[in-house]
Design a protein around this motif. Structure first.
Motif, PDB file in Angstrom:
ATOM      1  N   GLU A  64      64.134  44.327  34.492  1.00  0.00           N
ATOM      2  CA  GLU A  64      63.599  45.083  35.606  1.00  0.00           C
ATOM      3  C   GLU A  64      62.106  45.267  35.358  1.00  0.00           C
ATOM      4  N   THR A  65      61.283  45.281  36.406  1.00  0.00           N
ATOM      5  CA  THR A  65      59.851  45.480  36.237  1.00  0.00           C
ATOM      6  C   THR A  65      59.478  46.879  36.690  1.00  0.00           C
ATOM      7  N   VAL A  66      58.723  47.575  35.867  1.00  0.00           N
ATOM      8  CA  VAL A  66      58.282  48.925  36.184  1.00  0.00           C
ATOM      9  C   VAL A  66      56.771  48.972  36.037  1.00  0.00           C
ATOM     10  N   ASN A  67      56.099  49.543  36.999  1.00  0.00           N
ATOM     11  CA  ASN A  67      54.656  49.694  36.941  1.00  0.00           C
ATOM     12  C   ASN A  67      54.322  51.021  36.273  1.00  0.00           C
ATOM     13  N   PRO A  68      53.755  50.997  35.045  1.00  0.00           N
ATOM     14  CA  PRO A  68      53.498  52.249  34.346  1.00  0.00           C
ATOM     15  C   PRO A  68      52.462  53.115  35.044  1.00  0.00           C
ATOM     16  N   ALA A  69      51.619  52.530  35.901  1.00  0.00           N
ATOM     17  CA  ALA A  69      50.626  53.334  36.613  1.00  0.00           C
ATOM     18  C   ALA A  69      51.294  54.224  37.655  1.00  0.00           C
ATOM     19  N   SER A  70      52.418  53.760  38.228  1.00  0.00           N
ATOM     20  CA  SER A  70      53.098  54.550  39.249  1.00  0.00           C
ATOM     21  C   SER A  70      54.344  55.248  38.712  1.00  0.00           C
ATOM     22  N   THR A  71      54.806  54.849  37.548  1.00  0.00           N
ATOM     23  CA  THR A  71      55.998  55.442  36.959  1.00  0.00           C
ATOM     24  C   THR A  71      55.674  55.868  35.546  1.00  0.00           C
ATOM     25  N   SER A  72      55.513  57.177  35.330  1.00  0.00           N
ATOM     26  CA  SER A  72      55.150  57.636  33.994  1.00  0.00           C
ATOM     27  C   SER A  72      56.348  57.622  33.063  1.00  0.00           C
ATOM     28  N   GLU A  73      57.537  57.712  33.609  1.00  0.00           N
ATOM     29  CA  GLU A  73      58.740  57.716  32.792  1.00  0.00           C
ATOM     30  C   GLU A  73      59.715  56.650  33.285  1.00  0.00           C
ATOM     31  N   VAL A  74      60.385  56.022  32.327  1.00  0.00           N
ATOM     32  CA  VAL A  74      61.370  54.995  32.632  1.00  0.00           C
ATOM     33  C   VAL A  74      62.723  55.503  32.153  1.00  0.00           C
ATOM     34  N   THR A  75      63.756  55.340  32.955  1.00  0.00           N
ATOM     35  CA  THR A  75      65.116  55.638  32.536  1.00  0.00           C
ATOM     36  C   THR A  75      65.856  54.314  32.485  1.00  0.00           C
ATOM     37  N   LEU A  76      66.404  54.025  31.300  1.00  0.00           N
ATOM     38  CA  LEU A  76      67.000  52.726  31.076  1.00  0.00           C
ATOM     39  C   LEU A  76      68.357  52.885  30.411  1.00  0.00           C
ATOM     40  N   ALA A  77      69.334  52.118  30.851  1.00  0.00           N
ATOM     41  CA  ALA A  77      70.682  52.160  30.290  1.00  0.00           C
ATOM     42  C   ALA A  77      70.748  51.364  28.994  1.00  0.00           C
ATOM     43  N   TYR A  78      71.755  51.648  28.206  1.00  0.00           N
ATOM     44  CA  TYR A  78      72.012  50.949  26.946  1.00  0.00           C
ATOM     45  C   TYR A  78      72.113  49.448  27.182  1.00  0.00           C
ATOM     46  N   GLN A  79      71.446  48.666  26.328  1.00  0.00           N
ATOM     47  CA  GLN A  79      71.427  47.203  26.353  1.00  0.00           C
ATOM     48  C   GLN A  79      70.722  46.618  27.582  1.00  0.00           C
ATOM     49  N   LYS A  80      69.996  47.413  28.332  1.00  0.00           N
ATOM     50  CA  LYS A  80      69.212  46.913  29.465  1.00  0.00           C
ATOM     51  C   LYS A  80      67.758  46.833  29.039  1.00  0.00           C
ATOM     52  N   SER A  81      66.981  46.021  29.763  1.00  0.00           N
ATOM     53  CA  SER A  81      65.580  45.867  29.416  1.00  0.00           C
ATOM     54  C   SER A  81      64.699  46.060  30.640  1.00  0.00           C
ATOM     55  N   VAL A  82      63.430  46.321  30.368  1.00  0.00           N
ATOM     56  CA  VAL A  82      62.455  46.548  31.426  1.00  0.00           C
ATOM     57  C   VAL A  82      61.151  45.882  31.006  1.00  0.00           C
ATOM     58  N   ARG A  83      60.458  45.270  31.951  1.00  0.00           N
ATOM     59  CA  ARG A  83      59.124  44.726  31.706  1.00  0.00           C
ATOM     60  C   ARG A  83      58.128  45.675  32.351  1.00  0.00           C
ATOM     61  N   LEU A  84      57.141  46.083  31.561  1.00  0.00           N
ATOM     62  CA  LEU A  84      56.101  46.953  32.085  1.00  0.00           C
ATOM     63  C   LEU A  84      55.109  46.113  32.870  1.00  0.00           C
ATOM     64  N   ALA A  85      54.925  46.440  34.152  1.00  0.00           N
ATOM     65  CA  ALA A  85      54.055  45.671  35.036  1.00  0.00           C
ATOM     66  C   ALA A  85      52.630  45.663  34.478  1.00  0.00           C
ATOM     67  N   GLY A  86      51.976  44.537  34.665  1.00  0.00           N
ATOM     68  CA  GLY A  86      50.612  44.401  34.184  1.00  0.00           C
ATOM     69  C   GLY A  86      50.538  44.084  32.703  1.00  0.00           C
ATOM     70  N   THR A  87      51.693  43.927  32.057  1.00  0.00           N
ATOM     71  CA  THR A  87      51.740  43.581  30.639  1.00  0.00           C
ATOM     72  C   THR A  87      52.805  42.514  30.447  1.00  0.00           C
ATOM     73  N   ALA A  88      52.867  41.988  29.249  1.00  0.00           N
ATOM     74  CA  ALA A  88      53.937  41.052  28.896  1.00  0.00           C
ATOM     75  C   ALA A  88      54.947  41.746  27.999  1.00  0.00           C
ATOM     76  N   LEU A  89      54.954  43.085  28.025  1.00  0.00           N
ATOM     77  CA  LEU A  89      55.828  43.867  27.147  1.00  0.00           C
ATOM     78  C   LEU A  89      57.176  44.124  27.799  1.00  0.00           C
ATOM     79  N   ASP A  90      58.223  43.698  27.092  1.00  0.00           N
ATOM     80  CA  ASP A  90      59.599  43.995  27.492  1.00  0.00           C
ATOM     81  C   ASP A  90      60.162  45.017  26.514  1.00  0.00           C
ATOM     82  N   MET A  91      60.828  46.035  27.030  1.00  0.00           N
ATOM     83  CA  MET A  91      61.481  47.046  26.201  1.00  0.00           C
ATOM     84  C   MET A  91      62.969  47.023  26.505  1.00  0.00           C
ATOM     85  N   LYS A  92      63.773  46.966  25.440  1.00  0.00           N
ATOM     86  CA  LYS A  92      65.234  46.954  25.582  1.00  0.00           C
ATOM     87  C   LYS A  92      65.821  48.054  24.711  1.00  0.00           C
TER      88      LYS A  92
END
Length: 139
Positions: free
Chosen positions: A21-49
């Motif tokens: 899932e892609t999340v824009n950190p400029a518009s979303t200060s907090e991310v809620t993510l389920a176990y074993q799911k990942s998110v890509r921070l928009a404007g970066t190449a960083l994926d967090m799982k």
């Protein structure tokens, strides 16, 4: 022909399940993510799982010697490199827990805010039930 079509359809479904899932950190200060799911921070190449959750918090309506804590391990991936980032959140934190980490030469700060559900006497929590609220910023 049917086999080829089925194979392509299966690959598309599997690929959709694995996409971050892609999340824009400029518009979303907090991310809620389920176990074993990942998110890509928009404007970066960083994926967090959310890779692992270890919960030793004292359940609601229980008597415990200590309040315990919950430990969350994240897989942080950037530019083909992956780092394991582990953060512990006390059962009753006075403030969010922060952890600095670096991936592919870029420094980040992870802030772990909350891990739900909170343990409760008589209720079993499966790993897939957990959601983790956090934010990541470049340093």
């Amino acid at each position: 022909m049917k086999t080829t079509f089925f194979s392509i359809a299966l690959l598309l479904v599997l690929n959709a399940c694995n996409q971050a899932e892609t999340v824009n950190p400029a518009s979303t200060s907090e991310v809620t993510l389920a176990y074993q799911k990942s998110v890509r921070l928009a404007g970066t190449a960083l994926d967090m799982k959310v890779a692992q959750v270890a919960d030793s918090r004292c359940p609601i309506n229980a008597r415990c010697i200590t309040a315990g804590a919950v430990t969350v391990s994240f897989e942080a991936s950037n530019d083909g490199k992956t780092e394991l980032v582990t953060v512990e959140l006390p059962a009753y934190p006075e403030k969010s827990t922060q952890k600095s980490f670096s991936v592919a030469g870029q420094a980040y700060q992870l802030t772990l805010r909350e891990v739900l559900p909170y343990p409760e006497v008589g209720k079993t929590i499966e790993l897939n039930d957990y959601t983790v609220e956090f934010s990541v910023s470049k340093q």
